[in-house]
Scaffold this active site. Structure first.
Site, PDB file in Angstrom:
ATOM      1  N   HIS A  68     -43.652  34.730  -0.939  1.00 52.89           N
ATOM      2  CA  HIS A  68     -43.251  35.933  -0.200  1.00 52.89           C
ATOM      3  C   HIS A  68     -41.981  36.531  -0.776  1.00 52.89           C
ATOM      4  O   HIS A  68     -41.292  37.301  -0.105  1.00 52.89           O
ATOM      5  CB  HIS A  68     -43.066  35.583   1.284  1.00 52.89           C
ATOM      6  CG  HIS A  68     -44.330  35.039   1.873  1.00 52.89           C
ATOM      7  ND1 HIS A  68     -45.313  35.856   2.392  1.00 52.89           N
ATOM      8  CD2 HIS A  68     -44.803  33.778   1.954  1.00 52.89           C
ATOM      9  CE1 HIS A  68     -46.327  35.096   2.798  1.00 52.89           C
ATOM     10  NE2 HIS A  68     -46.046  33.828   2.532  1.00 52.89           N
ATOM     11  N   GLU A  96     -13.716  17.995 -11.928  1.00 57.83           N
ATOM     12  CA  GLU A  96     -14.200  18.204 -10.558  1.00 57.83           C
ATOM     13  C   GLU A  96     -14.286  16.871  -9.815  1.00 57.83           C
ATOM     14  O   GLU A  96     -13.876  16.741  -8.654  1.00 57.83           O
ATOM     15  CB  GLU A  96     -15.604  18.819 -10.584  1.00 57.83           C
ATOM     16  CG  GLU A  96     -15.665  20.232 -11.107  1.00 57.83           C
ATOM     17  CD  GLU A  96     -16.005  20.282 -12.589  1.00 57.83           C
ATOM     18  OE1 GLU A  96     -15.552  19.395 -13.352  1.00 57.83           O
ATOM     19  OE2 GLU A  96     -16.709  21.226 -12.995  1.00 57.83           O
ATOM     20  N   GLY A 106     -26.029  11.416 -19.349  1.00 58.04           N
ATOM     21  CA  GLY A 106     -25.770  11.789 -17.950  1.00 58.04           C
ATOM     22  C   GLY A 106     -27.017  12.283 -17.230  1.00 58.04           C
ATOM     23  O   GLY A 106     -27.354  11.837 -16.135  1.00 58.04           O
ATOM     24  N   ARG A 107     -27.752  13.205 -17.848  1.00 50.43           N
ATOM     25  CA  ARG A 107     -28.917  13.786 -17.169  1.00 50.43           C
ATOM     26  C   ARG A 107     -30.122  12.866 -17.201  1.00 50.43           C
ATOM     27  O   ARG A 107     -31.181  13.211 -16.669  1.00 50.43           O
ATOM     28  CB  ARG A 107     -29.244  15.157 -17.773  1.00 50.43           C
ATOM     29  CG  ARG A 107     -29.429  15.148 -19.268  1.00 50.43           C
ATOM     30  CD  ARG A 107     -29.401  16.555 -19.846  1.00 50.43           C
ATOM     31  NE  ARG A 107     -29.385  16.560 -21.307  1.00 50.43           N
ATOM     32  CZ  ARG A 107     -28.296  16.428 -22.055  1.00 50.43           C
ATOM     33  NH1 ARG A 107     -27.125  16.256 -21.487  1.00 50.43           N
ATOM     34  NH2 ARG A 107     -28.362  16.456 -23.372  1.00 50.43           N
ATOM     35  N   LYS A 154     -14.827  24.227 -20.468  1.00 52.14           N
ATOM     36  CA  LYS A 154     -13.937  23.210 -19.880  1.00 52.14           C
ATOM     37  C   LYS A 154     -12.569  23.295 -20.563  1.00 52.14           C
ATOM     38  O   LYS A 154     -11.531  23.250 -19.920  1.00 52.14           O
ATOM     39  CB  LYS A 154     -14.487  21.797 -20.131  1.00 52.14           C
ATOM     40  CG  LYS A 154     -15.654  21.391 -19.282  1.00 52.14           C
ATOM     41  CD  LYS A 154     -15.900  19.884 -19.505  1.00 52.14           C
ATOM     42  CE  LYS A 154     -17.322  19.498 -19.224  1.00 52.14           C
ATOM     43  NZ  LYS A 154     -17.632  18.118 -19.581  1.00 52.14           N
ATOM     44  N   GLU A 204     -29.883  21.698 -20.469  1.00 48.63           N
ATOM     45  CA  GLU A 204     -28.778  21.007 -21.126  1.00 48.63           C
ATOM     46  C   GLU A 204     -29.300  20.219 -22.331  1.00 48.63           C
ATOM     47  O   GLU A 204     -28.587  20.032 -23.318  1.00 48.63           O
ATOM     48  CB  GLU A 204     -28.044  20.083 -20.146  1.00 48.63           C
ATOM     49  CG  GLU A 204     -26.673  19.652 -20.653  1.00 48.63           C
ATOM     50  CD  GLU A 204     -25.801  18.984 -19.600  1.00 48.63           C
ATOM     51  OE1 GLU A 204     -24.826  19.598 -19.156  1.00 48.63           O
ATOM     52  OE2 GLU A 204     -26.091  17.833 -19.232  1.00 48.63           O
ATOM     53  N   LYS A 264     -19.913   9.337 -15.704  1.00 45.78           N
ATOM     54  CA  LYS A 264     -20.143   8.561 -16.924  1.00 45.78           C
ATOM     55  C   LYS A 264     -18.837   8.398 -17.692  1.00 45.78           C
ATOM     56  O   LYS A 264     -18.485   7.314 -18.114  1.00 45.78           O
ATOM     57  CB  LYS A 264     -21.199   9.258 -17.786  1.00 45.78           C
ATOM     58  CG  LYS A 264     -21.458   8.515 -19.063  1.00 45.78           C
ATOM     59  CD  LYS A 264     -22.586   9.094 -19.887  1.00 45.78           C
ATOM     60  CE  LYS A 264     -22.657   8.302 -21.193  1.00 45.78           C
ATOM     61  NZ  LYS A 264     -23.637   8.823 -22.120  1.00 45.78           N
TER      62      LYS A 264
HETATM   63  O1  F6P Z   1     -20.484  19.153 -18.231  1.00 44.13           O
HETATM   64  C1  F6P Z   1     -21.671  18.526 -18.564  1.00 44.13           C
HETATM   65  C2  F6P Z   1     -21.675  17.070 -18.270  1.00 44.13           C
HETATM   66  O2  F6P Z   1     -21.085  16.389 -19.310  1.00 44.13           O
HETATM   67  C3  F6P Z   1     -23.079  16.574 -18.005  1.00 44.13           C
HETATM   68  O3  F6P Z   1     -23.780  16.302 -19.154  1.00 44.13           O
HETATM   69  C4  F6P Z   1     -22.819  15.398 -17.149  1.00 44.13           C
HETATM   70  O4  F6P Z   1     -23.968  14.977 -16.481  1.00 44.13           O
HETATM   71  C5  F6P Z   1     -21.747  15.948 -16.245  1.00 44.13           C
HETATM   72  O5  F6P Z   1     -20.961  16.758 -17.088  1.00 44.13           O
HETATM   73  C6  F6P Z   1     -20.888  14.945 -15.550  1.00 44.13           C
HETATM   74  O6  F6P Z   1     -20.222  14.128 -16.463  1.00 44.13           O
HETATM   75  P1  F6P Z   1     -19.628  12.757 -16.017  1.00 44.13           P
HETATM   76  O7  F6P Z   1     -20.731  11.912 -15.495  1.00 44.13           O
HETATM   77  O8  F6P Z   1     -18.994  12.172 -17.227  1.00 44.13           O
HETATM   78  O9  F6P Z   1     -18.617  13.022 -14.935  1.00 44.13           O
END
Ligand code: F6P
Length: 502
Positions: free
Chosen positions: A361, A191, A244-245, A471, A330, A185
């Site tokens: 189990h 990452e 995002g979520r 972060k 979140e 987003k």
């Molecule tokens: O670290 C949390 C977050 O901001 C989430 O809310 C989001 O879905 C994810 O990181 C990834 O963010 P982006 O889509 O901006 O890479």
């Protein structure tokens, strides 16, 4: 003076499940709701008629219906970030302008899929999707749930910065037939950018002529994707007002739409829209996301339950607990209320779970005889998703229903080791079948449940500042400024990287 909503709830007596069934003959008709091909059965929870009445009063006091309507009208319901929350518009439910813009973006997404299918990108057999959190969990769940038999491409989703995840994802992929999809987003997530660079390097080192030419970006920050080197024609944007979520309905769903086909994606959106309409227009007392939120609040706030367990009795939904962990924890794992004061009561539960029957189990021992109160949620589908004889599926469903019944009934015994206390709550969510519209409705149900919980608590479910500090501190360490850190962290750094630190 009339009592406030929480006081009335705290004073409402709690009865055993068996007593509630005996005293409330209309319990099933009030607490089992059929909507969009799904039966939501809340009858085996301790919500009494009085509790539901008091929760409805609390919802009224908290202006829940007005907040819901404001969300669908595209108003600012995420004040800490100054944004609307317009995931509904992605499935046609929202402010007319937002709905029209979302439809336009979907049309672009579809045109790109058509172009890929018409070989405009050369051969594509593999999709390497890079993204994390909301930019990964939704598409991953969709492809895993619906693509077992119908997937037209091999799709791998890489989230973790751990290179092992990347290496595993590309194993067996032909770089010359791989489409790279970078989903972020913000297009700033460490990452994702690192994994994207590694993917481009892999393509280049494998002799792919124009790695960027085989790369598609899914983002609400197109300028940043362009800066990264991706051509505007291969950027599928989505609105900043889609969290995002909550974004799998937007262009973030692209790998799923490509792998499963546009019709599947469209049906998913239609199913979600059906649940949106239910949440918007069904009477509050018969509103599935709202009743689910009442159950959540009852156990978290009146009974002190700290967790909720979700068990998918369907292998295709094995990623559901992980998806819900982000969605609920979140969204609502917070302490500050909308006005900046303290919420002052427990917020999101810790969501955990697994698949049935495996979990029976393993963790179910604690559910039946342990000391924690754990509201359990069973999710199952009546139709099987495999070609094996029906007895497998019959047994699966019977096991699911038996667990709910056993948790409630318990069993008396003079032997304390064989004594089951019972009166343990569960909710059962039973799908007619796990097809695209029903999955869409199910996921939209969970979104609205999170929203309803937030409204009852008076907090903002759409920001996520809690993830920022870690972060920022990782960045600080990356910049070699470990001096301000605590002795334990400095010692770990020295042990891993030598005295000089990271
Ligand atoms: O670290 C949390 C977050 O901001 C989430 O809310 C989001 O879905 C994810 O990181 C990834 O963010 P982006 O889509 O901006 O890479």
């Amino acid at each position: 003076m009339s009592k406030d909503g929480w006081t009335a709830l705290e004073e409402a007596p709690t009865f055993a499940l068996a007593a509630l069934f005996a005293d409330e003959p209309d319990r099933l008709s009030r607490l089992a709701i059929e909507e969009a091909g799904i039966r939501f059965d809340f009858a085996k929870t301790h919500l009494s008629r009085a509790h539901v009445g008091a929760f409805l009063a609390l919802a009224d006091e908290r202006g829940l219906a007005a907040r819901r309507d404001a969300m669908f009208a595209g108003e600012i319901v995420n004040p800490t970030e100054g944004r609307a929350a317009e995931h509904g518009a992605e499935r046609g439910q929202g402010a007319p302008d937002s709905v029209a813009r979302a439809a336009g973006r979907h049309a672009r997404m579809r045109a790109l899929i058509d172009a890929i299918e018409a070989d405009a990108f050369g051969p594509v057999r593999h999709i390497l999707h890079i993204g994390i959190g909301g930019s990964a969990l939704g598409p991953k769940l969709l492809i895993d749930a619906l693509g077992r038999r119908a997937g037209r491409y091999d799709a791998a989703i890489v989230a973790n910065i751990d290179g092992a995840a990347f290496e595993e994802a590309i194993t067996g992929f032909d770089p010359h037939a791989t489409l790279l999809v970078v989903a972020s987003k913000t297009f700033t997530t460490g990452e994702t950018l690192m994994n994207a660079r590694s993917a481009l390097q892999w393509l280049e080192e494998s002799g792919v002529d124009d790695p960027y030419g085989r790369t598609i970006a899914l983002t609400a920050a197109p300028a940043k994707a362009i800066e990264f080197g991706i051509d505007e024609t291969r950027i599928l944007p989505f609105a900043e007002s889609v969290g995002g979520r909550y974004s799998l309905w937007s262009s973030i769903g692209f790998p799923a739409a490509l792998a499963l086909g546009w019709d599947t994606f469209e049906s998913l959106l239609e199913g979600a829209a059906a649940m949106d309409r239910h949440f918007r227009f069904a009477p509050l007392a018969a509103n599935a996301p709202l009743l689910a939120a009442f159950v959540d609040r009852y156990y978290a706030n009146l009974r002190g339950a700290e967790t909720r367990a979700v068990f998918a009795y369907d292998e295709r939904l094995r990623l559901l607990p992980a998806y819900l962990q982000q969605l609920e924890m979140e969204s609502n794992g917070k302490s500050a209320s909308l006005d900046g004061g303290a919420v002052g009561r427990a917020t999101a539960p810790i969501v955990w779970g697994g698949v049935g029957t495996d979990a029976q189990h393993a963790t179910f021992q604690l559910l039946h005889q342990g000391t924690h109160l754990v509201p359990v949620e069973f999710v199952a589908a009546i139709e099987p998703g495999h070609g094996l004889a029906d007895d497998h599926h019959g047994e699966l469903l019977i096991n699911c229903f038996a667990q709910g019944a056993a948790l409630m009934a318990g069993r008396a015994s003079d032997d304390p080791h064989r004594f089951y206390p019972g009166d343990r709550p569960s909710t059962t969510i039973l799908l007619d079948r796990l097809d695209p519209p029903t999955l869409g409705a199910l996921l939209a149900f969970y979104e609205h449940r999170a929203f309803a919980n937030a409204a009852l608590l008076g907090l903002n479910p759409f920001d996520q500042f809690g993830v920022e500090l870690g972060k920022a501190m990782a960045k600080q360490l990356d910049d070699h400024s470990a001096a301000d850190f605590d002795p334990s962290t400095r010692a770990l750094l020295a042990r891993a990287f030598g005295e000089a630190g990271a």
